[in-house]
Design an enzyme around this catalytic site. Structure first.
Site, PDB file in Angstrom:
ATOM      1  CD  GLU A 135      53.944  37.779  51.595  1.00 12.72           C
ATOM      2  OE1 GLU A 135      53.412  36.688  51.299  1.00 12.72           O
ATOM      3  OE2 GLU A 135      53.956  38.220  52.755  1.00 12.72           O
ATOM      4  CG  HIS A 138      54.178  32.472  51.208  1.00 10.75           C
ATOM      5  ND1 HIS A 138      54.038  31.342  51.977  1.00 10.75           N
ATOM      6  CD2 HIS A 138      54.157  33.507  52.087  1.00 10.75           C
ATOM      7  CE1 HIS A 138      53.941  31.679  53.254  1.00 10.75           C
ATOM      8  NE2 HIS A 138      54.016  32.989  53.346  1.00 10.75           N
TER       9      HIS A 138
END
Ligand SMILES: [Zn+2]
Length: 170
Positions: A135, A138
């Site tokens: 994450e 991202h």
């Protein structure tokens, strides 16, 4: 509210997300939507850009909602420590149908803020460490594909581009 997950090829996934400077109702709603969208998928983590919002917010739940206390929300996270190594198959809700083994740290420590604006420190090992790193990528406009060899990454990207041309990437 469950939101559509943005797929590879979308610009928002290639940008570095903006730091959260103010926590308002809109951030609270966004986090709620991220959690619902992650559970519906189902996935073990989601970053705000994956629902089209370029903000440094991530949620993870490596129990997929099965266990209490497994849900983490962190804003403006930074990796402050990492140790060891793990090599496991990894996929991404924004790259459905593809996966590949990726090297990640065995343990990581994140520092950021919670929804009250208070500093928090989260430690993760194994799958949680992997989810945190995934994450984090991202939020910096990266994908797990960026950790693969050029050949492997190119092969997957060509297959995705073919699906896009065929109108099958949705
Ligand atoms: Zn992902």
């Amino acid at each position: 509210m469950i939101r559509p997950i943005v797929l590879w090829g979308s610009e928002v996934l290639e940008q570095s997300s903006e730091r959260v400077t103010n926590i308002t109702d809109s951030e609270l709603k966004l986090v709620q939507d991220m959690i619902e969208t992650m559970y519906k998928a189902p996935g073990v983590g989601l970053a705000a850009p994956q629902i089209g919002v370029s903000k440094r917010i991530m949620v993870t739940d490596t129990s997929s909602g099965e266990k209490k206390d497994y849900l983490f929300t962190i804003l403006n996270p930074e990796i402050v420590a990492a140790e060891g190594e793990q090599y496991e198959e990894e996929g991404c809700l924004s790259i459905p149908g593809f996966s590949a083994p990726v090297i990640r740290p065995k343990k990581v420590v994140l520092r950021g803020i919670d929804l009250n604006g208070k500093e928090i420190v989260l430690e993760g090992a194994d799958l949680l460490a992997r989810a945190f790193c995934h994450e984090m990528d991202h939020l910096d406009g990266k994908f797990f594909l960026d950790h693969l060899s050029f050949i492997k990454r190119d092969m997957i990207e060509r297959r995705i581009k073919k699906l896009i041309r065929q109108g099958k990437w949705e």
